[in-house]
Scaffold this motif. Structure first.
Motif, short mmCIF file in Angstrom:
data_model
loop_
_atom_site.label_atom_id
_atom_site.label_comp_id
_atom_site.label_asym_id
_atom_site.label_seq_id
_atom_site.Cartn_x
_atom_site.Cartn_y
_atom_site.Cartn_z
N MET A 178 22.65 -0.70 21.38
CA MET A 178 23.83 -0.93 20.56
C MET A 178 23.38 -1.37 19.17
SD MET A 178 26.66 -2.79 23.00
CE MET A 178 25.63 -4.13 23.56
N THR A 179 23.99 -0.80 18.15
CA THR A 179 23.68 -1.15 16.77
C THR A 179 24.89 -1.78 16.10
OG1 THR A 179 22.15 0.73 16.63
CG2 THR A 179 22.87 -0.26 14.55
N ALA A 180 24.67 -2.86 15.37
CA ALA A 180 25.71 -3.53 14.58
C ALA A 180 26.99 -3.77 15.39
CB ALA A 180 26.04 -2.70 13.33
N PRO A 181 26.86 -4.41 16.56
CA PRO A 181 28.08 -4.71 17.32
C PRO A 181 28.94 -5.74 16.59
CG PRO A 181 26.19 -5.80 18.30
CD PRO A 181 25.65 -4.91 17.23
N GLU A 182 30.25 -5.55 16.67
CA GLU A 182 31.20 -6.45 16.00
C GLU A 182 32.24 -6.94 17.00
OE1 GLU A 182 32.60 -5.05 11.95
OE2 GLU A 182 31.90 -3.17 12.83
N VAL A 183 32.54 -8.22 16.91
CA VAL A 183 33.68 -8.80 17.63
C VAL A 183 34.74 -9.10 16.58
CG1 VAL A 183 34.52 -10.69 19.03
CG2 VAL A 183 32.22 -9.77 19.43
N ARG A 184 35.93 -8.52 16.73
CA ARG A 184 36.95 -8.64 15.70
C ARG A 184 38.29 -9.03 16.31
NH1 ARG A 184 37.20 -2.96 12.95
NH2 ARG A 184 37.54 -2.36 15.12
N GLU A 185 39.03 -9.88 15.61
CA GLU A 185 40.42 -10.17 15.93
C GLU A 185 41.26 -9.40 14.93
OE1 GLU A 185 40.80 -14.41 15.96
OE2 GLU A 185 39.71 -14.62 17.86
N LEU A 186 41.65 -8.20 15.32
CA LEU A 186 42.22 -7.24 14.37
C LEU A 186 43.62 -7.62 13.88
CD1 LEU A 186 41.09 -3.93 16.09
CD2 LEU A 186 40.22 -4.89 13.95
N ILE A 187 44.44 -8.12 14.77
CA ILE A 187 45.83 -8.38 14.42
C ILE A 187 46.20 -9.84 14.67
CG2 ILE A 187 48.24 -7.78 14.89
CD1 ILE A 187 46.72 -5.53 13.54
N THR A 188 46.01 -10.30 15.89
CA THR A 188 46.45 -11.64 16.30
C THR A 188 45.26 -12.52 16.60
OG1 THR A 188 48.44 -10.63 17.27
CG2 THR A 188 47.93 -12.89 17.92
N ASP A 189 45.29 -13.74 16.11
CA ASP A 189 44.22 -14.69 16.41
C ASP A 189 44.12 -14.91 17.91
OD1 ASP A 189 43.78 -14.98 13.71
OD2 ASP A 189 44.86 -16.88 13.53
N GLY A 190 42.89 -14.90 18.41
CA GLY A 190 42.69 -15.11 19.84
C GLY A 190 42.73 -13.86 20.68
N VAL A 191 42.91 -12.69 20.04
CA VAL A 191 42.92 -11.40 20.76
C VAL A 191 41.78 -10.55 20.22
CG1 VAL A 191 44.26 -9.36 21.38
CG2 VAL A 191 45.43 -11.55 21.04
N PRO A 192 40.59 -10.65 20.82
CA PRO A 192 39.43 -9.96 20.27
C PRO A 192 39.33 -8.51 20.73
CG PRO A 192 38.76 -11.26 22.15
CD PRO A 192 40.24 -11.52 21.95
N SER A 193 38.61 -7.73 19.96
CA SER A 193 38.19 -6.39 20.35
C SER A 193 36.74 -6.21 19.93
CB SER A 193 39.08 -5.32 19.72
OG SER A 193 38.90 -5.30 18.31
N ILE A 194 36.11 -5.17 20.43
CA ILE A 194 34.69 -4.94 20.16
C ILE A 194 34.49 -3.54 19.59
CG2 ILE A 194 32.43 -4.60 21.26
CD1 ILE A 194 33.17 -6.88 23.17
N ARG A 195 33.64 -3.44 18.58
CA ARG A 195 33.24 -2.15 18.04
C ARG A 195 31.72 -2.13 17.95
NH1 ARG A 195 35.27 -0.28 12.18
NH2 ARG A 195 34.01 -2.07 11.57
N ALA A 196 31.10 -1.04 18.39
CA ALA A 196 29.64 -0.95 18.33
C ALA A 196 29.22 0.50 18.20
CB ALA A 196 29.02 -1.54 19.60
N GLU A 197 28.09 0.70 17.56
CA GLU A 197 27.47 2.02 17.51
C GLU A 197 26.50 2.12 18.68
OE1 GLU A 197 24.03 4.03 14.82
OE2 GLU A 197 25.80 3.31 13.70
N MET A 198 26.66 3.17 19.47
CA MET A 198 25.85 3.36 20.66
C MET A 198 24.91 4.56 20.45
SD MET A 198 27.40 0.95 22.35
CE MET A 198 26.60 1.12 23.95
#
Length: 368
Positions: A178-198
């Protein structure tokens, strides 16, 4: 007694009509959007109610009721027929030799574990049996992370874990880099999502998004959920890598929100033309619908898809194997975005990001 039967039958008919008609308004409120979920059940109920009116209702209105119920069944079938084998498959099957080229394939288990579920061994045993390249675990807390690392840490080198006690925890464990994985709360605080280059074993790259937006609840609007799903769709459309979006979307495959996501993203749903693969509820067989999804770029081909056995959660885990081809192809279009749809979506996203509120359902698991 006959009048009682008539009263009960017509009460159910009215409920069924409301459940079918109200979602057509596209109002973004839980009490409305929740009616979209049980369309399979609506079809079955409409047929049984029509039979009931034919045999048990003496009123002269029964004929009109039967016709209305058949119309209701047909309306709901329009939405769900595409998720049956009678429909053309949206995503293509992988053919040999791509199918058996391990350098270009990726296998995934996606599981909402239910935070209060403490039967860690069932998921661990399933992962050891299936040996997926990537495991997506949703609703994990620190106890879940500790158990997964104890049981599978030696087999999975790459981890992104976001343990939360709220039911919004997410974990991705991967055998693929995995390259440059990100944990992001896109809309609402406390609701995370993950984006990564595989990166596949053959060196090809793709983007992975893992999402678990808020669920719809009767007394609140669904704009937070709808905004997050739409935003991921916009990002996927602009991504320069072939994309996979997976997770518990808290939405059914035929809903207004999910269909808009496909139009915005251009991603394919492998369920189309293959089956419902209902993942929730694992505990109530009469109330099941597809909540756990994987959407993929047209450059991917489907090798396998299956609903896996129970793991002690209220969701079934899903199994996917995809192969990355060198060309884009599909059996059917996901549809074009409606005029002004992207503008209205972006406006909704901005409004939701600026709204201060707590995430929905953070205390649900505390009640178990």
């Amino acid at each position: 007694m006959t009048l009682l039967y008539s009263f009960l039958l017509w009460t159910l008919v009215i409920i069924l009509v409301v459940g079918t008609v109200v979602p057509l308004s596209k109002i973004q409120f839980g009490a409305v959007r929740g009616f979209e979920f049980p369309k399979e059940q609506y079809v079955v109920l409409a047929i049984f109610l029509a039979i009931g009116l034919w045999f048990f209702d003496p009123l002269w209105l029964s004929g009109y009721g039967i016709i209305g119920l058949l119309v209701i069944a047909a309306v709901n079938l329009i939405y769900i027929a595409k998720f049956t084998p009678i429909w053309s498959r949206q995503s293509l099957d992988a053919k040999e030799p791509l199918r058996s080229d391990r350098d270009r394939t990726v296998s995934v288990i996606a599981a909402n574990v239910k935070k209060s579920n403490r039967d860690y061994g069932r998921l661990i045993d399933l992962v050891r049996e299936k040996k997926p390249d990537i495991v997506l675990s949703i609703e994990v807390d620190q106890d879940w992370i500790d158990a997964l690392k104890d049981g599978l840490g030696a087999e999975y080198e790459h981890w992104i874990d976001v343990p939360l006690d709220s039911g919004y925890g997410i974990c991705v464990m991967s055998k693929l880099p995995m390259t440059a994985p990100e944990v992001r709360e896109l809309i609402t605080d406390g609701v995370p999502s993950i984006r990564a280059e595989m990166r596949l074993r053959g060196g090809e790259r793709f983007r992975l998004y893992v999402v678990h937006p808020e669920p719809p609840v009767i007394e609140q609007d669904t704009k937070g959920r709808d905004s997050e799903i739409a935003l991921i769709g916009l990002e996927a459309a602009d991504d320069d890598l072939p994309t996979i979006v997976a997770g518990d979307l808290n939405d059914v495959a035929w809903s207004t929100t999910t269909r808009r996501f496909q139009r915005l993203s251009g991603l394919l749903d492998p369920r189309v033309g293959r089956g419902f693969y209902n993942t929730f509820s694992a505990t109530m067989p009469w109330m099941r619908w597809p909540l756990d999804h994987l959407f993929h770029d047209p450059q991917f081909r489907l090798v396998e898809m299956a609903r896996l056995r129970k793991i002690g959660s209220d969701h079934f885990p899903m199994w996917f194997v995809l192969a990355l081809a060198r060309t884009e192809a599909s059996n059917g279009s996901v549809g074009e975005a409606e005029p002004g749809e992207d503008v209205s979506v972006k406006r909704m996203i901005v409004e939701e990001r600026n709204r201060e509120r707590d995430a929905i359902g953070t205390d649900w698991e505390d009640e178990d």
